[in-house]
Design an enzyme around this catalytic site. Structure first.
Site, PDB file in Angstrom:
ATOM      1  CG  ASN A  40      -4.684   0.851   4.447  1.00  0.00           C
ATOM      2  OD1 ASN A  40      -4.369   0.113   5.378  1.00  0.00           O
ATOM      3  ND2 ASN A  40      -5.459   1.916   4.604  1.00  0.00           N
ATOM      4  CE  LYS A  50      -9.008   0.881   4.270  1.00  0.00           C
ATOM      5  NZ  LYS A  50     -10.187   1.673   3.985  1.00  0.00           N
ATOM      6  CG  HIS A  62      -6.303   5.769   6.271  1.00  0.00           C
ATOM      7  ND1 HIS A  62      -7.655   5.700   6.495  1.00  0.00           N
ATOM      8  CD2 HIS A  62      -6.104   5.251   5.033  1.00  0.00           C
ATOM      9  CE1 HIS A  62      -8.247   5.150   5.443  1.00  0.00           C
ATOM     10  NE2 HIS A  62      -7.322   4.866   4.544  1.00  0.00           N
ATOM     11  CD  GLU A  66     -10.481   3.526   7.087  1.00  0.00           C
ATOM     12  OE1 GLU A  66      -9.586   2.766   7.480  1.00  0.00           O
ATOM     13  OE2 GLU A  66     -11.058   3.402   5.983  1.00  0.00           O
ATOM     14  CD  GLU A 103      -6.328   7.031   0.926  1.00  0.00           C
ATOM     15  OE1 GLU A 103      -6.260   6.016   0.237  1.00  0.00           O
ATOM     16  OE2 GLU A 103      -6.500   7.004   2.155  1.00  0.00           O
ATOM     17  N   GLY A 143     -13.749   3.366   0.279  1.00  0.00           N
ATOM     18  CA  GLY A 143     -14.611   2.239   0.636  1.00  0.00           C
ATOM     19  C   GLY A 143     -16.064   2.417   0.215  1.00  0.00           C
ATOM     20  CB  SER A 195     -13.555   3.333  -4.776  1.00  0.00           C
ATOM     21  OG  SER A 195     -14.302   3.396  -3.575  1.00  0.00           O
TER      22      SER A 195
HETATM   23  C1  PEP Z   1      -7.926   3.393   1.766  1.00  0.00           C
HETATM   24  O1  PEP Z   1      -8.415   3.046   2.814  1.00  0.00           O
HETATM   25  O2  PEP Z   1      -6.808   3.916   1.779  1.00  0.00           O
HETATM   26  C2  PEP Z   1      -8.705   3.212   0.551  1.00  0.00           C
HETATM   27  C3  PEP Z   1      -8.402   3.931  -0.469  1.00  0.00           C
HETATM   28  O3  PEP Z   1      -9.725   2.279   0.592  1.00  0.00           O
HETATM   29  P1  PEP Z   1     -10.590   1.728  -0.659  1.00  0.00           P
HETATM   30  O4  PEP Z   1      -9.617   1.458  -1.782  1.00  0.00           O
HETATM   31  O5  PEP Z   1     -11.265   0.523  -0.164  1.00  0.00           O
HETATM   32  O6  PEP Z   1     -11.531   2.855  -1.027  1.00  0.00           O
END
Ligand code: PEP
Length: 254
Positions: free
Chosen positions: A12, A14, A98, A100, A170, A176, A216
């Site tokens: 992803n 973003k 997501h 976000e 998630e 992040g 992460s």
């Molecule tokens: C994501 O945004 O789906 C995500 C898992 O981000 P990160 O791997 O940076 O934590």
């Protein structure tokens, strides 16, 4: 890795990468990952790079995903993108809900369910994201939150549609932040989600659905996370922006 379901690992991106940067990244991934058949590999660039990335990965083992889609098919919806527009670029997957978007665009479970139906109506596959916040985990509400999100975000899907849906667990506190769920926390949540799918659909459907872990994920923790019985891949944010880290996550999972 011997798994019941084929792993699916998606990047992803973003709101990152100009077209030129996106092309650099996928060209590098094609070189590194050209021989990988064991894992479904997906990249989800921003809308503006879909056209060029689509051409660059033609005839490769890398598939294209979008980061969002409108629940409407056409019309006066300024700033939105419809399924038919994504299909022009051979998009196969669409990330929905997501955290976000749930946070900043206030997307609700009900809206995500409408989008999931629109994604299926266009014969694309949704990657539906769910996960609890730190506050919810600390208040022991994780299972309740996940159950509500699964019921709400997948409402109205047929068994056939659900079988072709990917879920991404998630935990919001792990996105992040550099904080990863432990393998035990991930497996526990994934098994719980699959149990909810058994009750909502049936055992056969629940066994087919692939549930990615996201939060992460990096080369150093990816293999252990994906070795868990109910973890069927990863949705990768930050570490999907570099050829080295994304390809190491994929190669490490084989
Ligand atoms: C994501 O945004 O789906 C995500 C898992 O981000 P990160 O791997 O940076 O934590």
């Amino acid at each position: 890795m011997n798994k019941e379901r084929k792993l699916i690992i998606a990047g992803n991106w973003k709101m990152n990468k100009t077209v030129a940067e996106a092309l650099d990244l996928v060209r590098g991934l094609k070189i590194e990952l050209g021989n990988v058949k064991e894992v479904d590999i997906v990249v989800c660039p921003p809308f503006t790079a879909l056209g060029e990335v689509s051409k660059a990965i033609l005839d490769s083992n890398i598939r294209l995903g979008a980061q969002n889609m409108s629940e409407n098919n056409v019309g006066a919806f300024t700033g939105e993108i419809a399924a038919v527009m994504l299909k022009e670029f051979s998009v196969r997957y669409v990330i929905l809900g997501h955290s976000e978007r749930r946070q900043y665009q206030k997307e609700s479970d009900a809206l995500i369910a409408k989008k999931a139906l629109a994604v299926h109506a266009a014969a694309l596959k949704p990657i539906v994201c769910i996960g609890e916040t730190l506050e919810q985990r600390e208040k022991n509400q994780t299972q309740q939150v996940l159950e509500t999100q699964v019921h709400g975000s997948l409402a109205g899907l047929s068994k056939e549609q659900m079988s072709e849906t990917i879920l991404a667990y998630e935990p919001v506190w792990a996105i992040g932040t550099g904080k990863t769920a432990t393998t035990a926390q991930a497996q526990e949540a994934h098994a719980f989600i699959r149990g909810v799918l058994v009750k909502m659909f049936d055992d056969t459907v629940a066994r087919k659905v692939r549930i990615q872990y996201g939060g992460s994920v990096k080369p150093s923790n990816a293999r252990e996370l994906m070795s868990q019985a109910d973890v069927d891949g990863a949705l990768v944010g930050g570490a999907s922006l570099e050829v080295r880290s994304f390809s190491d996550i994929i190669k490490g999972s084989i």
